[in-house]
Motif scaffolding. Structure first.
Motif, PDB file in Angstrom:
ATOM      1  N   LYS A 302       1.074  63.188  48.587  1.00 24.91           N
ATOM      2  CA  LYS A 302       2.030  64.299  48.518  1.00 24.91           C
ATOM      3  C   LYS A 302       1.238  65.587  48.329  1.00 24.91           C
ATOM      4  O   LYS A 302       0.452  65.691  47.382  1.00 24.91           O
ATOM      5  CB  LYS A 302       2.994  64.089  47.357  1.00 24.91           C
ATOM      6  N   GLN A 357       9.811  56.201  46.911  1.00 26.82           N
ATOM      7  CA  GLN A 357      10.325  57.144  47.909  1.00 26.82           C
ATOM      8  C   GLN A 357      11.502  57.944  47.341  1.00 26.82           C
ATOM      9  O   GLN A 357      11.560  59.171  47.459  1.00 26.82           O
ATOM     10  CB  GLN A 357      10.762  56.358  49.169  1.00 26.82           C
ATOM     11  N   ILE A 358      12.400  57.242  46.662  1.00 25.52           N
ATOM     12  CA  ILE A 358      13.587  57.924  46.113  1.00 25.52           C
ATOM     13  C   ILE A 358      13.186  58.867  44.961  1.00 25.52           C
ATOM     14  O   ILE A 358      13.578  60.022  44.912  1.00 25.52           O
ATOM     15  CB  ILE A 358      14.599  56.883  45.565  1.00 25.52           C
ATOM     16  N   CYS A 360      10.033  59.867  43.704  1.00 23.84           N
ATOM     17  CA  CYS A 360       8.887  60.798  43.741  1.00 23.84           C
ATOM     18  C   CYS A 360       8.854  61.641  45.014  1.00 23.84           C
ATOM     19  O   CYS A 360       8.074  62.585  45.107  1.00 23.84           O
ATOM     20  CB  CYS A 360       7.573  60.031  43.621  1.00 23.84           C
ATOM     21  N   ASN A 361       9.637  61.262  45.989  1.00 26.39           N
ATOM     22  CA  ASN A 361       9.730  61.989  47.250  1.00 26.39           C
ATOM     23  C   ASN A 361       8.358  62.343  47.866  1.00 26.39           C
ATOM     24  O   ASN A 361       8.073  63.508  48.130  1.00 26.39           O
ATOM     25  CB  ASN A 361      10.573  63.260  47.005  1.00 26.39           C
ATOM     26  N   ASP A 363       5.043  62.441  50.632  1.00 21.71           N
ATOM     27  CA  ASP A 363       4.934  62.633  52.079  1.00 21.71           C
ATOM     28  C   ASP A 363       4.717  61.287  52.775  1.00 21.71           C
ATOM     29  O   ASP A 363       5.124  61.088  53.911  1.00 21.71           O
ATOM     30  CB  ASP A 363       3.740  63.545  52.416  1.00 21.71           C
TER      31      ASP A 363
END
Ligand code: ASP
Length: 435
Positions: A302, A357-358, A360-361, A363
């Motif tokens: 990220k 994914q949900i 820490c969002n 890349d």
């Protein structure tokens, strides 16, 4: 005073008892002798402790355990007749059998291997026997009661010249028997060494100490002469077969050195485990190499993740709430890898990735399965230039692709991640570089 613990293979039959006697008698400073239960005499043999657990299991289901108990009886009566000891072994064995039949606890049953071996050894050495139940005390939570144990040891062992204390167990406050986890005679020896403030804790087994690498991977690895407690923790954490984990802590407190010795080769010095202060730096070299296969690396990318408050906490929470322990977390500015063992991951890879994914969002998330970790451990790394260069050159010359590198802040180790398939090749290459 020294405390000498003898493992199961050192007391597996009469011939082994004779070796133990000559070791104990040739060293006046051995004050406490801690025996394990008889171990295996050969590959197909059984450990007495395993047989005792089985007797308990059968008895607790109301089944006949005569057949298994006869094997135990034969082992002990065989040892007694070989040594011509005078203890009433038949009576002792039949009393214990009655206790097992009448519902004695699992821990009581398991502890009888050490108890009987202790009685035989004390008689054979002609020195007193003191039951571990009188010295080692557990609290109501099942934890070792250190203060009580220390005062019992001071009270009961003070002034005694030489004594046998069986390993593996102690007692609860109500007097019932409680054992340590498997291999726990090592722990007994360490607790007693701490209690009597021993100058040395000798741990006699069937190998002449620890080896620099696993002999199944490297041919004839050199023995380790001296290792610090900290180095040993690193090596054992990475899978090197060493002492019972809990056996280090009691002696480490007072800095009592542990000497691993071989009952079958008493002329060998073995491995000495010491406090940091006692160890010379070992500059330019490493102490040992250990490693384990089957890890998964979950790499999370990220941009500017380090600038985002709470990012690492969220990432770690995903693992925590899935009951997965994290082994290592090397990071760079925009990416972090979380390394977990496949056993720990327990089939939850997809779930964990979805949750990262949900929450820490990131890349990108990529996972790399079938990874092995290798720890190159050495107290000499801190002050020596070129050790890592040597490790990495050896790996590249050996054709191993390094997938991850992590150096502990203590600079005591370098952890290297490679593919499972490269595991043996990598250990061999590193060992050769430092041989
Ligand atoms: N006899 C016990 C076991 O087999 C304890 C020991 O040997 O240290 O686990």
């Amino acid at each position: 005073m020294k405390v000498a613990k003898f493992g199961g293979s050192s007391l597996a039959d009469g011939a082994q008892f004779k070796k133990v006697k000559s070791i104990v008698e040739s060293d006046k400073s051995i004050g406490v002798v801690v025996p394990s239960a008889p171990g295996k005499r050969h590959g197909k043999d059984h450990k007495v402790t395993d047989l005792l657990y089985m007797c308990h299991q059968l008895a607790s289901h109301g089944l006949n355990f005569d057949e298994v108990y006869t094997i135990i009886q034969d082992r002990f009566t065989g040892i007694c007749s070989e040594l011509e000891t005078g203890i009433p072994i038949g009576e002792i064995l039949s009393d214990i059998k009655t206790m097992i039949r009448d519902g004695a606890s699992r821990d009581y049953c398991a502890s009888r291997g050490e108890y009987i071996n202790g009685l035989i050894l004390a008689d054979y050495l002609g020195i007193p026997f003191i039951d571990a139940a009188e010295l080692i005390r557990f609290d109501t939570m099942g934890q070792l009661d250190e203060n009580k144990t220390r005062s019992l040891i001071a009270e009961k062992l003070g002034g005694i010249e030489k004594v046998v204390v069986p390993g593996f167990y102690g007692s609860n406050e109500d007097g019932s028997i409680r054992t340590f986890s498997r291999g726990g005679s090592d722990v007994t020896g360490a607790i007693i060494a701490d209690g009597v403030d021993a100058e040395l804790y000798e741990n006699w087994t069937d190998v002449s100490g620890f080896l620099m690498a696993d002999p199944r991977v490297v041919k004839d690895p050199k023995p380790i002469k001296l290792v610090t407690y900290k180095e040993l923790r690193e090596l054992s954490y990475m899978g090197a077969p060493v002492l019972h984990e809990e056996a280090i802590f009691p002696v480490r407190r007072l800095g009592i050195p542990i000497n691993i010795r071989n009952t079958n080769r008493p002329e060998d010095e073995g491995t000495l485990i010491v406090n940091d202060q006692w160890a010379e730096r070992n500059e330019g070299s490493i102490t040992g190499i250990a490693g384990k296969k089957d890890f998964t690396v979950i790499s999370v990318e990220k941009t500017l993740m380090t600038a985002e408050q709470g990012f690492f906490r969220k990432l770690v929470s995903v693992f925590e709430t899935n009951d997965i322990t994290i082994e290592h977390m090397p990071s760079s500015i925009d990416s972090i890898s979380v390394i977990v063992s496949d056993i720990g991951l327990n089939g939850k890879l997809k779930k964990v990735k979805d949750e990262i994914q949900i929450y820490c969002n990131p890349d990108n998330i990529v996972s790399y399965p079938s990874m092995a970790l290798i720890a190159v451990v050495g107290r000499g790394m801190i002050n020596t230039k070129g050790i890592s260069a040597k490790v990495f050159t050896a790996l590249s010359d050996g054709g191993v692709n390094i997938r991850m590198i992590s150096q502990g802040s203590s600079e005591l180790n370098i952890i290297i991640g490679v593919e499972n398939n490269d595991f043996e090749k990598a250990i061999e290459a590193i060992y050769k570089a430092f041989e």
